[in-house]
Scaffold this motif. Structure first.
Motif, short mmCIF file in Angstrom:
data_model
loop_
_atom_site.label_atom_id
_atom_site.label_comp_id
_atom_site.label_asym_id
_atom_site.label_seq_id
_atom_site.Cartn_x
_atom_site.Cartn_y
_atom_site.Cartn_z
N ALA A 188 21.85 94.29 60.94
CA ALA A 188 21.55 94.28 62.37
C ALA A 188 21.99 95.58 63.01
CB ALA A 188 22.24 93.08 63.03
N ASP A 189 21.74 95.69 64.30
CA ASP A 189 22.16 96.85 65.08
C ASP A 189 22.87 96.37 66.34
OD1 ASP A 189 20.07 95.85 66.51
OD2 ASP A 189 18.76 97.58 66.27
N ARG A 190 22.97 97.23 67.33
CA ARG A 190 23.71 96.90 68.55
C ARG A 190 23.08 95.78 69.36
NH1 ARG A 190 27.56 100.51 70.29
NH2 ARG A 190 27.85 102.33 68.95
N GLN A 191 21.84 95.43 69.07
CA GLN A 191 21.21 94.35 69.82
C GLN A 191 21.70 92.97 69.38
OE1 GLN A 191 16.97 94.60 70.14
NE2 GLN A 191 16.96 96.83 70.33
N LEU A 192 22.40 92.90 68.24
CA LEU A 192 22.92 91.61 67.78
C LEU A 192 24.44 91.63 67.64
CD1 LEU A 192 22.31 88.74 66.76
CD2 LEU A 192 22.14 89.67 64.45
N ALA A 193 25.04 92.74 67.20
CA ALA A 193 26.49 92.76 66.98
C ALA A 193 26.99 94.19 67.07
CB ALA A 193 26.83 92.16 65.62
N THR A 194 28.22 94.32 67.58
CA THR A 194 28.94 95.59 67.59
C THR A 194 30.38 95.32 67.16
OG1 THR A 194 29.53 95.34 69.92
CG2 THR A 194 27.51 96.58 69.41
N LEU A 195 31.00 96.33 66.59
CA LEU A 195 32.38 96.20 66.11
C LEU A 195 33.14 97.46 66.48
CD1 LEU A 195 34.48 94.63 64.36
CD2 LEU A 195 33.64 95.96 62.41
N GLU A 196 34.33 97.28 67.03
CA GLU A 196 35.18 98.41 67.38
C GLU A 196 36.64 98.05 67.11
OE1 GLU A 196 35.15 99.46 71.45
OE2 GLU A 196 35.25 97.40 72.19
N ARG A 197 37.39 99.06 66.78
CA ARG A 197 38.81 98.87 66.50
C ARG A 197 39.60 99.08 67.77
NH1 ARG A 197 41.25 100.63 60.80
NH2 ARG A 197 43.20 99.46 60.89
N THR A 198 40.46 98.12 68.09
CA THR A 198 41.25 98.18 69.31
C THR A 198 42.70 98.53 69.06
OG1 THR A 198 41.66 95.79 69.15
CG2 THR A 198 39.77 96.53 70.47
N GLY A 199 43.15 98.54 67.82
CA GLY A 199 44.53 98.87 67.50
C GLY A 199 44.69 99.01 66.00
N GLU A 200 45.92 99.26 65.60
CA GLU A 200 46.18 99.44 64.18
C GLU A 200 45.96 98.16 63.40
OE1 GLU A 200 49.80 101.03 61.26
OE2 GLU A 200 50.00 101.07 63.45
N ARG A 201 46.21 97.01 64.02
CA ARG A 201 46.07 95.72 63.36
C ARG A 201 45.14 94.78 64.12
NH1 ARG A 201 47.11 97.82 59.58
NH2 ARG A 201 48.95 97.79 58.22
N SER A 202 44.22 95.32 64.88
CA SER A 202 43.31 94.47 65.66
C SER A 202 41.96 95.14 65.80
CB SER A 202 43.90 94.16 67.05
OG SER A 202 44.06 95.37 67.78
#
Length: 664
Positions: free
Chosen positions: A195-209
């Motif tokens: 998929a692409d950004r129209q279904l899912a996106t993922l980003e890192r918010t911290g070292e363990r999250s």
């Protein structure tokens, strides 16, 4: 620099609806993810079942689309170029990205079937006169048509499957894989990598999250776009995911009422060369132990020299537990089949039907629980053994690990039963885990041919001196399998240790013939280069008694003075060794000695798979280990990981930079 890809399984405990700010509980989130994975599974199953035929697999195997162009590597793009689309059920609204994920999963299943199809076609083409025992000519004819990467276990299992089909169809062999088995089962999951950004996106918010933003349905059968909403899933990353890792699109599934997020990540690693190695480790699949290894180096004149220290990973306790679990699983499977036959012989109106159906459901649940337990134990054991093997290589400063090629490992006779038991411990998982962990330490992993490693003497090195296998060193005249004795040079050692030395010297002497598979990256040495192996121990410092004897020119071990042997009284009775109140210990040597992990305040590193053991006061005897506080594989006995100084006639071993200061 290159990248190593691994997968960490995380759990999403809750979510937030992006538009309204509503907090979604774990149960509701699992229900909505189950709706999404169910829709993707139905689309995948329909597509696979519709193309499960000889003609459909031929089109995919051709590698060319309808427009004459080569099919791309991405599965969903390849299926769309072939014109294989998916359509949801009437009245169900799906975005194109969900269909794309379903096509990706279907393409992976069909491409995996192509390898099985080639293997089945090769076995049918070279079908032997006696399937249970092929002759040398029949094996040669089969190897000429087998696809690359076909192992002995695959050949054996597919031969049994084809023989069962032939017996059920009056001696007629299957013409294709689609006649031999039905369409593969589709898992309830959605591969967000397609998929692409129209279904899912993922980003890192911290070292363990991290935070996953995905569009989920609000009903089981969404009728329009209003039945879909964006959900934000906070994810806690496990410690195995380093801070510098690059996160990739995950795969969502539901298990046990929880949302599992299979998160791939990539970490940068160095390049391990295929040749030019001087220090290496060789490991053999043992009968007494799961892994038996040795450490050696290549001298300037082309000889293999080991340090004379065997390395053993004895998992007999865990193996015995696995045997018991497998026996119980087979018992439950036989009972379940018997209940199925009984249910087929009665009608639901029969008064015995409810009780029998309830018992059948209980047996099925217990059987699935046992299968999961065996699977998890196999995986944990494989990674524990791999961690121990890589730790030994790192401590020795080795740059390469040589193991037997599982594709050429075929057991015969009595050893076949032992190898069949060890195969349940998933040797392939051990090799893959060793490759993964070795890549993090810039160590190459190369497979060598397994044929003849336990048969010939490593000291003679000519490939003609046949070892005599016996039960023990004091029973050389008897036939056995645990001990090896060479009548030509007098070598007497453990059989698996001798095989590990031959594996090591085959790799070091034949490393110029190393071949790397471009698709998988695995390295293999197909040519067999024989050579002798010498054992060199480190020079030991003379003891105080030896220095005194050399200085005074006296005998180090003087003969005791003669005494009067006249006996004028009876010999006093000695305390029995079997008495519970006796302070004497038994002189009997145990069959297996466990190697305890060295304490943290001394030199050495504990073996992988053995967790630190807590201690408790034990009265006058001091401290004793408390078995109730053990963790990990407490039934595993492994050689401690200790870095040695240098060989007697070789270069000093380099010290890894990440070793603790107490090990330097």
């Amino acid at each position: 620099m290159s990248r190593l890809t691994a997968t960490a399984t995380c759990t999403a405990h809750s979510a937030i609806v992006e538009q309204t700010g509503q907090v979604v509980s774990q149960a509701l989130l699992a229900e909505r993810v189950a709706w999404l994975t169910g829709l993707a599974r139905d689309l995948t199953a329909d597509l696979v079942a519709g193309r499960w035929s000889a003609a459909g697999l031929d089109v995919l195997a051709s590698g060319v689309g309808l427009d004459g162009r080569v099919l791309p590597a991405k599965g969903w793009m390849a299926l769309r170029r072939l014109g294989w689309g998916v359509s949801p059920a009437p009245g169900v609204h799906l975005c194109d990205r969900v269909a794309r994920c379903a096509q990706e999963q279907a393409a992976r299943l069909l491409r995996l079937a192509l390898h099985r199809r080639e293997l089945v076609a090769a076995i049918v083409t070279a079908w032997p006169r006696d399937p249970s025992k092929r002759t040398d000519a029949e094996w040669a004819a089969l190897r000429a048509v087998l696809p690359d990467g076909a192992g002995a276990a695959e050949i054996r299992n597919r031969t049994r499957q084809i023989r069962a089909y032939r017996d059920a169809h009056d001696g007629v062999l299957p013409a294709d894989l689609t006649q031999l088995e039905g369409p593969p089962a589709c898992a309830a999951q959605i591969v967000l990598a397609a998929a692409d950004r129209q279904l899912a996106t993922l980003e890192r918010t911290g070292e363990r999250s991290a935070r996953l933003r995905v569009k989920l349905p609000l009903t089981a059968s969404p009728a329009s776009g209003r039945d879909w909403a964006w959900h934000v899933l906070p994810i806690a990353l496990p410690p195995t995911v380093p801070a510098e890792a690059k996160l990739c699109s995950p795969t969502l599934r539901v298990k046990g009422g929880r949302v599992r997020v299979d998160l791939p990540f990539q970490i940068p690693i160095g390049f391990a060369p295929a040749a030019g190695h001087v220090i290496g480790c060789g490991f053999d699949w043992g009968l007494n132990t799961l892994l038996t290894g040795t450490i050696g180096h290549l001298t300037a004149d082309g000889r293999g020299v080991t340090d004379g220290r065997p390395l053993a990973y004895d998992a007999s306790g865990v193996s015995a537990k696995l045997h018991r679990l497998r026996a119980e699983r087979e018992h439950l499977a036989a009972k379940r089949k018997h209940q199925e036959r009984l249910l087929a012989g009665i009608t639901p109106a029969d008064p015995r039907f409810p009780a029998l159906a309830s018992a059948h459901e209980v047996i099925a649940v217990e059987h699935e629980r046992l299968c999961a337990r065996i699977r998890h134990l196999n995986k944990a054991l494989a990674w524990s053994a791999a961690r121990w093997a890589v730790d030994q290589a790192v401590a020795a400063g080795a740059t390469v690990i040589y193991v037997e090629d599982l594709a050429t490992l075929e057991a015969r006779g009595r050893r076949g039963r032992a190898n069949a038991r060890l195969s349940g411990q998933v040797r392939g998982q051990v090799v893959e885990a060793i490759r993964h962990l070795a890549a993090k330490n810039n160590i190459a992993v190369v497979t060598v041919p397994a044929r003849g490693t336990s048969k010939y003497c490593p000291r003679c090195g000519d490939g003609t001196s046949v070892l005599r296998h016996c039960p023990a060193p004091d029973r050389l005249a008897e036939r056995g399998w645990a001990w090896a004795f060479c009548p030509a040079c007098g070598l007497s050692c453990d059989r698996d240790w001798a095989a590990a030395e031959r594996i090591l010297v085959r790799g070091l002497l034949g490393q110029q013939a190393t071949r790397t598979d471009r698709t998988t990256g695995t390295r293999t040495i197909a040519a067999v280069v024989e050579g002798n192996v010498a054992r060199a121990r480190r020079p030991r410092k003379a003891t105080r008694a030896a220095r005194r004897a050399r200085r005074t020119r006296t005998d180090l071990h003087p003969r005791p003075a003669a005494r009067d042997r006249a006996k004028n009284r009876p010999t006093p009775k000695r305390p029995t060794r079997t008495s519970k109140n006796s302070s004497m210990t038994s002189s009997r040597v145990p069959d297996r000695r466990t190697v305890p992990a060295p304490p943290p305040n001394r030199g050495g590193q504990r073996p992988a798979g053995q967790a630190p053991q807590t201690t408790r006061p034990a009265g006058r005897t001091g401290l004793a280990r408390d078995p109730h506080h053990r963790t990990g594989f407490h039934r595993v006995a492994a050689t401690p990981v200790l870095p040695l100084g240098q060989y007697a006639d070789g270069p000093p071993r380099p010290r890894p930079p990440d070793l603790p200061e107490m090990l330097r």
